[in-house]
Design an enzyme around this catalytic site. Structure first.
Site, short mmCIF file in Angstrom:
data_model
loop_
_atom_site.label_atom_id
_atom_site.label_comp_id
_atom_site.label_asym_id
_atom_site.label_seq_id
_atom_site.Cartn_x
_atom_site.Cartn_y
_atom_site.Cartn_z
N SER A 1 -8.44 12.08 2.66
CA SER A 1 -8.58 11.35 3.92
C SER A 1 -9.84 11.63 4.71
CB SER A 1 -7.38 11.61 4.82
OG SER A 1 -6.31 10.83 4.37
N SER B 1 -6.95 8.32 5.27
CA SER B 1 -6.33 7.96 6.52
C SER B 1 -7.24 8.11 7.74
CB SER B 1 -5.08 8.81 6.74
OG SER B 1 -5.39 10.18 6.83
N LYS C 1 -9.38 13.03 15.35
CA LYS C 1 -8.30 12.28 14.68
C LYS C 1 -6.99 12.51 15.43
CE LYS C 1 -6.35 11.70 9.98
NZ LYS C 1 -6.39 12.15 8.58
N1 GLN Z 1 -4.48 8.47 0.60
C1 GLN Z 1 -3.78 9.69 0.39
C2 GLN Z 1 -2.34 9.52 0.79
O1 GLN Z 1 -1.99 8.49 1.20
C3 GLN Z 1 -4.43 10.83 1.13
C4 GLN Z 1 -4.15 10.84 2.57
C5 GLN Z 1 -4.67 12.05 3.28
O2 GLN Z 1 -5.53 12.79 2.78
N2 GLN Z 1 -4.10 12.31 4.45
O3 GLN Z 1 -1.55 10.39 0.69
#
Ligand code: GLN
Length: 487
Positions: A190, A166, A86
Site C-alpha cells: 500500500s 490503499s 493516512k
Molecule cells: N492491496 C493489498 C491488500 O488489499 C495491500 C494493502 C495494504 O498494503 N494495506 O491487502
C-alpha cells in the site's frame, strides 16, 4: 524525478515542493506561506479527493509556532514541514476513519507513536488522507469517502485512472503538491503500489523499524508504517524521525540504523542486485519490459552489477498473503461492534441486533468479504488446511529470501505489473484486483525493507515504478543505493 510524471498542482511558492527544497528556501518562505501554498493546491485540486479530513486552521497555528521557533533559532528536524497523514494513524482530536463508515466520527484521544514523533519534530499536519477501507484494496475504490483520482491521469486530461491503494490519498497528495510528504502504511504494497501509480517515491521500512502503536490494524504481522515522498532524500529525513522502538509495540525493534540522511552522503560502493528468475521469466508487456530494462540500466549506472537469482517459492506469495492477511483482519476487525467507537445502528432491538446491524451497515463490501474469508480460514476443520499451511509457506518464502541475500546485496523488480488501471476495471472479479499485488506482497511476508522509485513512463504517459528490496535492517544502505539510482 522527471517532470512529465509530476502532477498538475501549480504553486507559486516554493518552487520545489519537497521537504529538502523547502528547507533550502525556508529563509525566503515561512511555514505559514507553505501552509497557504498547500491550502491553495488542496482547494484547486479538490476533485482529486486526496484528503478525507483537512485541518487548515490547526496547520496554520502549528506553522505560526514553527515560524517563531525558526526565528529564535530553535527549529527542530522537520520544523514547518507540511505533511498529509493516512487516515489509519490515530491523531488526537482529529477524526480518524480508516476509510470506513464504521469509524465515521471517531475522534481518538491519543496520538499514534509515529505521528507523535513527527509532531515533536515540528511537522505540520494538513489533514488525513484517503485510503481503501482499513487498507484493504489497491485502488482507493474501497473507501467509504469516495475514490481518490490519479493526479498524473488528470495532468494527461483523464480522470479515469486510479491512484493505487490503499494509500492512494497519500500518493496523490504528494504528487499534486497537496503536501510535501505523506505518511502511509504498507501491509501488502500500500505504500509502493500507489507511489508507482502516481510517479512518486514510496518506502516501506523493515517490519518493526517503527512502532505500530496507534495505527488502526489490518494484518498485524504485516502492517508497517512508512513514507511517500518526491525524493529519496526526503524519505531519509522522515525516517530519521519516525524510526525507533516503543514499549507499546513489542514487535518494534531497537536498531541503530546509523542515520538515514547521513547514509545518503556516503558513496554506496560496489553492490550486487539480484533479479529473480521467477519474475523475469513471467510473461511480459512492452511497458513491463521497459521497467525491467530501466532497473538494469540504473543499477549499472549507479555502479552496481545485476545477476539472476532463484526464489523458487515466491510464486506462492499471493495466496499465502491473502490467507494470512485476511485471517488477521478477521480477528482485528472483531472489535468494531457498534459499542465502543464509531458507527452504531439506530434503535437496536437487542444486543445481537446492535452488533449485527452496526457491522452490516458500517462495513463496506470488500471488508465484509475479507472478514468472511478470514474467518473461514481460521475455522475449526480448515485452520490447518489454510492458515497453518500458509504460515509454513511464509517461512519457506522467508528462507528463500535469506538464501538469495547470501549471494547478492539487494533484489530488484518492477513495483506493479501495469501502470495505473482505470476505475471499475476489477469490479467483476475481486481476485483480478488481488493479482495486482503480485510484486509487492512477497516483501511483506518476509518483513523486508523495499522502496518504489519512479523510473519509467508507460506508453500511455503514466508512471511506473521499480522496486529495490534489501535484507532486514539494511534500510539506510537501501536508501543510499536507491538515491544513487535516481540520479
Ligand atoms: N492491496 C493489498 C491488500 O488489499 C495491500 C494493502 C495494504 O498494503 N494495506 O491487502
Amino acid at each position: 524525478m522527471s517532470s512529465e510524471v509530476r502532477a498538475s498542482g501549480k504553486n507559486e511558492l516554493p518552487n520545489e515542493m519537497t521537504v529538502t527544497g523547502w528547507r533550502r528556501q525556508s529563509n525566503t518562505f515561512s511555514a505559514t506561506d507553505l501552509v497557504s501554498s498547500v491550502a491553495s493546491a488542496v482547494e484547486s485540486g479538490k476533485s482529486l479527493n486526496a484528503y478525507i479530513t483537512t485541518t487548515p486552521e490547526r496547520a496554520m497555528d502549528q506553522a505560526r509556532h514553527s515560524t517563531e521557533r525558526q526565528k529564535s533559532g530553535a527549529g527542530r528536524a522537520l520544523e514547518g514541514v507540511v505533511i498529509g497523514v493516512k487516515d489509519n494513524f490515530c491523531t488526537a482530536d482529529i477524526q480518524t476513519t480508516a476509510g470506513s463508515r464504521i469509524l465515521e466520527g471517531f475522534i481518538p484521544q491519543y496520538e499514534s507513536f509515529v505521528t507523535k514523533k513527527l509532531l515533536d519534530a515540528g511537522a505540520v499536519f494538513f489533514g488525513k488522507t484517503n485510503l481503501d477501507e482499513f487498507g484493504m484494496g489497491s485502488s482507493t475504490e474501497n473507501s467509504a469517502y469516495g475514490p481518490t483520482l490519479n493526479p498524473c491521469g488528470i495532468a494527461l486530461g483523464s480522470s479515469e485512472f486510479v491512484p493505487g491503494g490503499s494509500s492512494g490519498g497519500s500518493a496523490a497528495a504528494v504528487a499534486a503538491d497537496q503536501a510535501l510528504a505523506a505518511m502511509a502504511t504498507d501491509t501488502g504494497g500500500s505504500i509502493r503500489q500507489p507511489a508507482s501509480f502516481c510517479g512518486v517515491v514510496g518506502f516501506k521500512p523493515t517490519y518493526g523499524a517503527c512502532s505500530r502503536w496507534g495505527i488502526i490494524a489490518y494484518a498485524s504481522s504485516l502492517d508497517q508504517a512508512g513514507v511517500i515522498t518526491k525524493t529519496v532524500g526526503d524519505a531519509a529525513l522522515l525516517m530519521d524521525v519516525i524510526a525507533g522502538s516503543d514499549p507499546k509495540d513489542s514487535t518494534s525493534v531497537a536498531y541503530d540504523f546509523g542515520g538515514f540522511e547521513h547514509s545518503l552522503r556516503n558513496t554506496s560502493g560496489a553492490f550486487t542486485v539480484g533479479i529473480p528468475r521467477q519474475f523475469r521469466d513471467m510473461s511480459t508487456t512492452p511497458d513491463l519490459e521497459g521497467v525491467w530494462q530501466e532497473i538494469e540500466r540504473r543499477v549499472s549506472a549507479a555502479g552496481g552489477c545485476v545477476q539472476l537469482v532463484d526464489l523458487p517459492t515466491i510464486k506462492y506469495s499471493l495466496p499465502t498473503y491473502y490467507i494470512i492477511a485476511l485471517a488477521e483482519a478477521s480477528s482485528n476487525l472483531a472489535r468494531y461492534d457498534g459499542v465502543r467507537f464509531g458507527y452504531r445502528a439506530n434503535d437496536p432491538k437487542n444486543l445481537i441486533d446492535l452488533y449485527e446491524r452496526s457491522r452490516a451497515e458500517g462495513f463496506g463490501r470488500e471488508t465484509k468479504r475479507r472478514i468472511m474469508l478470514g474467518t473461514y480460514c481460521l475455522s475449526a476443520g480448515y485452520y490447518d488446511q489454510y492458515y497453518a499451511k500458509a504460515q509454513r509457506v511464509r517461512t519457506m518464502i522467508y528462507n528463500d529470501f535469506a538464501r538469495a541475500f547470501e549471494a547478492v546485496d539487494f533484489l530488484a523488480w518492477p513495483t506493479t505489473p501495469t501502470p495505473a488501471f482505470k476505475f471499475g476495471s476489477h469490479n467483476a472479479d475481486p481476485v483480478s484486483m488481488y493479482l495486482e499485488d503480485v510484486f509487492t506482497v512477497p516483501v511483506n511476508l518476509a518483513g523486508l525493507p523495499a522502496i518504489s522509485l519512479p523510473i519509467f513512463q508507460a506508453a500511455n504517459g503514466m508512471p511506473m515504478g521499480g522496486q529495490l528490496i534489501g535484507p532486514r535492517f539494511s534500510d539506510a544502505r537501501l536508501l543510499a543505493v536507491a538515491n544513487s539510482m535516481l540520479k
